[in-house]
Design an enzyme around this catalytic site. Sequence first.
Site, short mmCIF file in Angstrom:
data_model
loop_
_atom_site.label_atom_id
_atom_site.label_comp_id
_atom_site.label_asym_id
_atom_site.label_seq_id
_atom_site.Cartn_x
_atom_site.Cartn_y
_atom_site.Cartn_z
N GLU A 1 0.90 -1.16 0.00
CA GLU A 1 0.00 0.00 0.00
C GLU A 1 0.93 1.21 0.00
O GLU A 1 1.54 1.54 1.01
CB GLU A 1 -0.89 0.00 1.24
CG GLU A 1 -1.84 1.18 1.29
CD GLU A 1 -2.58 1.27 2.63
OE1 GLU A 1 -3.47 2.13 2.72
OE2 GLU A 1 -2.24 0.52 3.56
N CYS B 1 -3.08 7.75 4.11
CA CYS B 1 -3.05 7.21 2.75
C CYS B 1 -4.27 7.63 1.94
O CYS B 1 -4.21 7.68 0.70
CB CYS B 1 -2.93 5.70 2.78
SG CYS B 1 -4.21 4.88 3.77
#
Length: 325
Positions: A257, A296
């Site tokens: 990620e 994120c």
Amino acid sequence: MTKPLKNYSCDTWIESSGPGRAVISAIDGSEVATTSSDDLDFPAMLDHAHKVGGPALRKMTFHQRAHMLMALAQAIMARKDELYALSAQTGATKNDSWVDIDGGAGTLFTMSSKARKELQDDVVIVDGTHEQLGKTGCFIGQHVYTSLQGAAVLINAFNFPVWGMLEKLGPSLLAGVPAIVKPATATSQVAEHAVRIMLEADVLPAGALQLIVGGVGDLFDHLTCQDVVSFTGSADTAQKLQKHPVIARESVRFVAERDSINASVLGPDATQGTPEFDLFVNEVVREMTVKAGQKCTAIRRAFVPADQIDAVQAALSEKLGKVVI
């Protein structure tokens, strides 16, 4: 006061005798903890996960593992005030910590609930019906999902030391795969305490959860095709890890990620005075302020129709003017 953080290896707390790396308070710059993984036997950690943690977890059914996740979440919630105190030293606001700590526990609660509702009380998942192999029907095939025989190495980012860890740990334990957790050093005091809480809940089998506070040493050199590496962080670091020769040679599953590019877009029909306009303004302000924008899912851009730029700018300025630092 400096707190030496400990690593959890082979079901024993280990305090490194090395010089360590300082963890600095985001509030006043003082040293709040020291970290080091110099004394860890990384091959032994992986071997312990493979030979002790994995077999113990694989004996449990999905429902048993789901109840285990629920117990871990309850333990986190029961002692969350301890985590909030540590989280404050990372520069997190109360709302930031709520997203991280309560949100992390909530993730485990949700995974536990979904597993009990959607998975069989078994150790395998049956995929589809039997398939005939060949014309005569002498052979049939049946696909099933079963646990990997390895370990999950979970390398996490600094901005969510609890939630980021638990969103990976939950699926790993639920799948019957032991975990070796490596938090980002900058906020590792929060992750270490969360691990301590979960271990002290006394619901995890031996070898199911180990912790590395510091570097991973030669851990990657001993990975196998049954292991998984899950990384959250920058694209640059992800590429470096993914290029490790063992990752390719052993076909190690690698999940990353990495840097994301997100945006909020205001539609031309969402004009000032509509609920959609207000929602857009509120969410842009939230994205700019929660975790100081360091997450994120944070947006990098806000797209606004040209004829609404002035209205949006005024609304954002007013809203941001109420934010207290």
